[in-house]
Design a protein around this motif. Sequence first.
Motif, PDB file in Angstrom:
ATOM      1  N   LEU A  17      53.047  47.006  39.949  1.00 32.85           N
ATOM      2  CA  LEU A  17      51.889  46.131  39.790  1.00 32.85           C
ATOM      3  C   LEU A  17      51.922  45.010  40.826  1.00 32.85           C
ATOM      4  O   LEU A  17      50.910  44.666  41.421  1.00 32.85           O
ATOM      5  CB  LEU A  17      51.869  45.556  38.369  1.00 32.85           C
ATOM      6  CG  LEU A  17      50.761  44.567  38.051  1.00 32.85           C
ATOM      7  CD1 LEU A  17      49.393  45.242  38.178  1.00 32.85           C
ATOM      8  CD2 LEU A  17      50.947  43.995  36.661  1.00 32.85           C
ATOM      9  N   THR A  18      53.096  44.458  41.060  1.00 33.73           N
ATOM     10  CA  THR A  18      53.249  43.406  42.063  1.00 33.73           C
ATOM     11  C   THR A  18      52.881  43.928  43.448  1.00 33.73           C
ATOM     12  O   THR A  18      52.178  43.251  44.210  1.00 33.73           O
ATOM     13  CB  THR A  18      54.698  42.867  42.054  1.00 33.73           C
ATOM     14  OG1 THR A  18      54.992  42.394  40.746  1.00 33.73           O
ATOM     15  CG2 THR A  18      54.884  41.749  43.050  1.00 33.73           C
ATOM     16  N   ARG A  33      43.467  41.374  35.748  1.00 33.16           N
ATOM     17  CA  ARG A  33      42.078  41.132  35.354  1.00 33.16           C
ATOM     18  C   ARG A  33      41.150  42.151  36.007  1.00 33.16           C
ATOM     19  O   ARG A  33      40.232  42.668  35.365  1.00 33.16           O
ATOM     20  CB  ARG A  33      41.648  39.708  35.717  1.00 33.16           C
ATOM     21  CG  ARG A  33      42.205  38.654  34.776  1.00 33.16           C
ATOM     22  CD  ARG A  33      41.553  37.301  34.990  1.00 33.16           C
ATOM     23  NE  ARG A  33      41.738  36.775  36.348  1.00 33.16           N
ATOM     24  CZ  ARG A  33      42.788  36.056  36.730  1.00 33.16           C
ATOM     25  NH1 ARG A  33      43.759  35.779  35.888  1.00 33.16           N
ATOM     26  NH2 ARG A  33      42.861  35.610  37.971  1.00 33.16           N
ATOM     27  N   ALA A  34      41.399  42.464  37.271  1.00 31.52           N
ATOM     28  CA  ALA A  34      40.568  43.458  37.965  1.00 31.52           C
ATOM     29  C   ALA A  34      40.722  44.832  37.322  1.00 31.52           C
ATOM     30  O   ALA A  34      39.736  45.568  37.151  1.00 31.52           O
ATOM     31  CB  ALA A  34      40.946  43.512  39.446  1.00 31.52           C
ATOM     32  N   MET A  35      41.939  45.188  36.947  1.00 37.74           N
ATOM     33  CA  MET A  35      42.184  46.485  36.312  1.00 37.74           C
ATOM     34  C   MET A  35      41.504  46.557  34.945  1.00 37.74           C
ATOM     35  O   MET A  35      40.889  47.576  34.602  1.00 37.74           O
ATOM     36  CB  MET A  35      43.687  46.735  36.177  1.00 37.74           C
ATOM     37  CG  MET A  35      44.393  46.910  37.509  1.00 37.74           C
ATOM     38  SD  MET A  35      46.193  46.863  37.362  1.00 37.74           S
ATOM     39  CE  MET A  35      46.496  48.528  36.822  1.00 37.74           C
ATOM     40  N   ILE A  36      41.607  45.484  34.178  1.00 36.69           N
ATOM     41  CA  ILE A  36      40.971  45.453  32.859  1.00 36.69           C
ATOM     42  C   ILE A  36      39.459  45.553  33.009  1.00 36.69           C
ATOM     43  O   ILE A  36      38.798  46.314  32.284  1.00 36.69           O
ATOM     44  CB  ILE A  36      41.376  44.181  32.096  1.00 36.69           C
ATOM     45  CG1 ILE A  36      42.850  44.263  31.697  1.00 36.69           C
ATOM     46  CG2 ILE A  36      40.489  43.961  30.877  1.00 36.69           C
ATOM     47  CD1 ILE A  36      43.438  42.948  31.208  1.00 36.69           C
ATOM     48  N   ALA A  37      38.890  44.811  33.945  1.00 40.19           N
ATOM     49  CA  ALA A  37      37.442  44.837  34.159  1.00 40.19           C
ATOM     50  C   ALA A  37      36.977  46.229  34.569  1.00 40.19           C
ATOM     51  O   ALA A  37      35.945  46.721  34.083  1.00 40.19           O
ATOM     52  CB  ALA A  37      37.043  43.807  35.218  1.00 40.19           C
ATOM     53  N   ARG A  41      34.396  48.604  32.480  1.00 41.29           N
ATOM     54  CA  ARG A  41      33.171  49.164  33.089  1.00 41.29           C
ATOM     55  C   ARG A  41      33.113  50.680  32.901  1.00 41.29           C
ATOM     56  O   ARG A  41      32.066  51.227  32.554  1.00 41.29           O
ATOM     57  CB  ARG A  41      33.102  48.813  34.572  1.00 41.29           C
ATOM     58  CG  ARG A  41      32.578  47.421  34.855  1.00 41.29           C
ATOM     59  CD  ARG A  41      32.276  47.217  36.329  1.00 41.29           C
ATOM     60  NE  ARG A  41      33.471  47.169  37.157  1.00 41.29           N
ATOM     61  CZ  ARG A  41      34.190  46.075  37.378  1.00 41.29           C
ATOM     62  NH1 ARG A  41      33.844  44.934  36.829  1.00 41.29           N
ATOM     63  NH2 ARG A  41      35.256  46.114  38.141  1.00 41.29           N
ATOM     64  N   ARG A  42      34.236  51.341  33.127  1.00 42.74           N
ATOM     65  CA  ARG A  42      34.274  52.797  32.951  1.00 42.74           C
ATOM     66  C   ARG A  42      33.983  53.188  31.508  1.00 42.74           C
ATOM     67  O   ARG A  42      33.257  54.144  31.252  1.00 42.74           O
ATOM     68  CB  ARG A  42      35.629  53.354  33.367  1.00 42.74           C
ATOM     69  CG  ARG A  42      35.836  53.378  34.850  1.00 42.74           C
ATOM     70  CD  ARG A  42      37.166  53.989  35.201  1.00 42.74           C
ATOM     71  NE  ARG A  42      37.388  53.906  36.633  1.00 42.74           N
ATOM     72  CZ  ARG A  42      38.418  54.430  37.245  1.00 42.74           C
ATOM     73  NH1 ARG A  42      39.341  55.072  36.543  1.00 42.74           N
ATOM     74  NH2 ARG A  42      38.544  54.325  38.541  1.00 42.74           N
TER      75      ARG A  42
END
Length: 80
Positions: A17-18, A33-37, A41-42
């Motif tokens: 992840l890092t 946050r980008a991954m969760i968003a 959306r999907r």
Amino acid sequence: MATATVRNVDDDDYAALTEMAEANQRSVSAELRAMIAEQARRHRAEKLIVEMRAIRKRNALKLPDGRTMLDLLREERDSW
């Protein structure tokens, strides 16, 4: 805004992840946050597709025997 805490993340997963965050020039928090968003959306898109398919099935176009959609389009075009 909501806050989420994740515990017991595997060290190898956190290292990956890092790396992903660094590659995207983001902090680990921003990457998460980008991954969760993206996943949210999907999920919303998948739900919408299921709903649209159900609507299409309920409102299916019933063509007269032997007719195709192409026949209807030609008829409409020629009526102008």
